[in-house]
Design an enzyme around this catalytic site. Structure first.
Site, PDB file in Angstrom:
ATOM      1  N   HIS A 112       0.835  -1.219   0.000  1.00  0.00           N
ATOM      2  CA  HIS A 112       0.000   0.000   0.000  1.00  0.00           C
ATOM      3  C   HIS A 112       0.868   1.266   0.000  1.00  0.00           C
ATOM      4  O   HIS A 112       0.462   2.296  -0.536  1.00  0.00           O
ATOM      5  CB  HIS A 112      -0.891   0.044   1.240  1.00  0.00           C
ATOM      6  N   ASP A 119      -7.390  -2.168  -1.168  1.00  0.00           N
ATOM      7  CA  ASP A 119      -8.422  -2.884  -0.422  1.00  0.00           C
ATOM      8  C   ASP A 119      -9.725  -2.508  -1.102  1.00  0.00           C
ATOM      9  O   ASP A 119     -10.008  -1.321  -1.301  1.00  0.00           O
ATOM     10  CB  ASP A 119      -8.438  -2.465   1.046  1.00  0.00           C
ATOM     11  N   GLU A 183      -6.710 -12.054   3.577  1.00  0.00           N
ATOM     12  CA  GLU A 183      -7.713 -10.980   3.516  1.00  0.00           C
ATOM     13  C   GLU A 183      -8.400 -11.011   2.159  1.00  0.00           C
ATOM     14  O   GLU A 183      -7.747 -10.800   1.140  1.00  0.00           O
ATOM     15  CB  GLU A 183      -7.032  -9.599   3.681  1.00  0.00           C
ATOM     16  N   HIS A 186      -7.894  -7.593   0.047  1.00  0.00           N
ATOM     17  CA  HIS A 186      -6.586  -7.017  -0.300  1.00  0.00           C
ATOM     18  C   HIS A 186      -6.006  -7.621  -1.584  1.00  0.00           C
ATOM     19  O   HIS A 186      -5.957  -8.838  -1.743  1.00  0.00           O
ATOM     20  CB  HIS A 186      -5.587  -7.230   0.841  1.00  0.00           C
TER      21      HIS A 186
END
Ligand SMILES: [Zn+2]
Length: 203
Positions: A112, A119, A183, A186
């Site tokens: 990120h 996300d 996740e 993500h």
């Protein structure tokens, strides 16, 4: 050696694009609100609605793919560029909780922080998030794509929830994003080691 750029320089850099330049998406950066696991706005006064140009182009491919197949759905961006200083705050907030596995160690750097991770989830035609079985940043095993087949068999995720996750992954992977095991929301744009080696990290 790692290359860096200050958050304050992003707006003037041709390496980055603002999310509002991408048609066909909705934006709700949860870390710029108090609706996140830390419970406060971590981004103000910085505008973090940015992506590296490569990730922005890939997100446009996601929009186009969905428009051709599921025009009733809209991508909702939950987080994009996350400066190193915010990654450090998140890391510190989770210290001692056993949940740091859900974050990249700030020393190594989150993808990120290069503007090369997203996300993301999907909104239906009425603007509601599709049911993915857990919410964004739900740090439990139920959020792990690697475990979802087992949860489906056990009845802890239903067919619709798993189908929604598969659709999100299909839309993202065909555009060049790569998912992770822990996740469902993500995605990294391309190879994360390559990103760490050759892209500039935003401090
Ligand atoms: Zn993420």
């Amino acid at each position: 050696m790692s290359l860096t750029v200050a958050s304050e320089e992003i707006a003037g850099s041709p390496e980055f694009r603002h999310l509002t330049s991408i048609a066909g998406i909705e934006i709700d950066l949860r870390y710029a609100t108090d609706n996140n696991f830390v419970g406060r706005d971590l981004y103000s006064p910085f505008d973090c609605a940015w992506l590296h140009v490569e990730a922005a182009s890939a997100l446009e491919r996601v929009v186009a793919w969905l428009a051709a197949r599921r025009p009733d759905l809209t991508p909702l961006v939950l987080d994009a560029l996350r400066p190193q200083r915010v990654q450090q705050q998140l890391w510190d907030a989770l210290e001692g909780t056993g949940l740091q596995m859900y974050l990249a160690n700030p020393v190594r750097g989150s993808i990120h922080s290069y503007g090369m991770a997203l996300d993301i989830t999907l909104l239906d035609a009425s603007g509601r998030e599709l049911d993915m079985g857990t919410g964004f940043d739900d740090m439990t095993n139920l959020s792990h794509p690697a475990l979802e087949e087992g949860f489906l068999v056990a009845g802890q995720l239903n067919e619709e929830q798993v189908a929604n996750r598969r659709l999100l992954r299909e839309a993202m992977l065909q555009a060049g994003f790569v998912g992770i095991n822990t996740e469902w929301w993500h995605f990294d744009c391309g190879d994360r080691d390559l990103v760490r080696r050759s892209f500039r990290r935003v401090l």
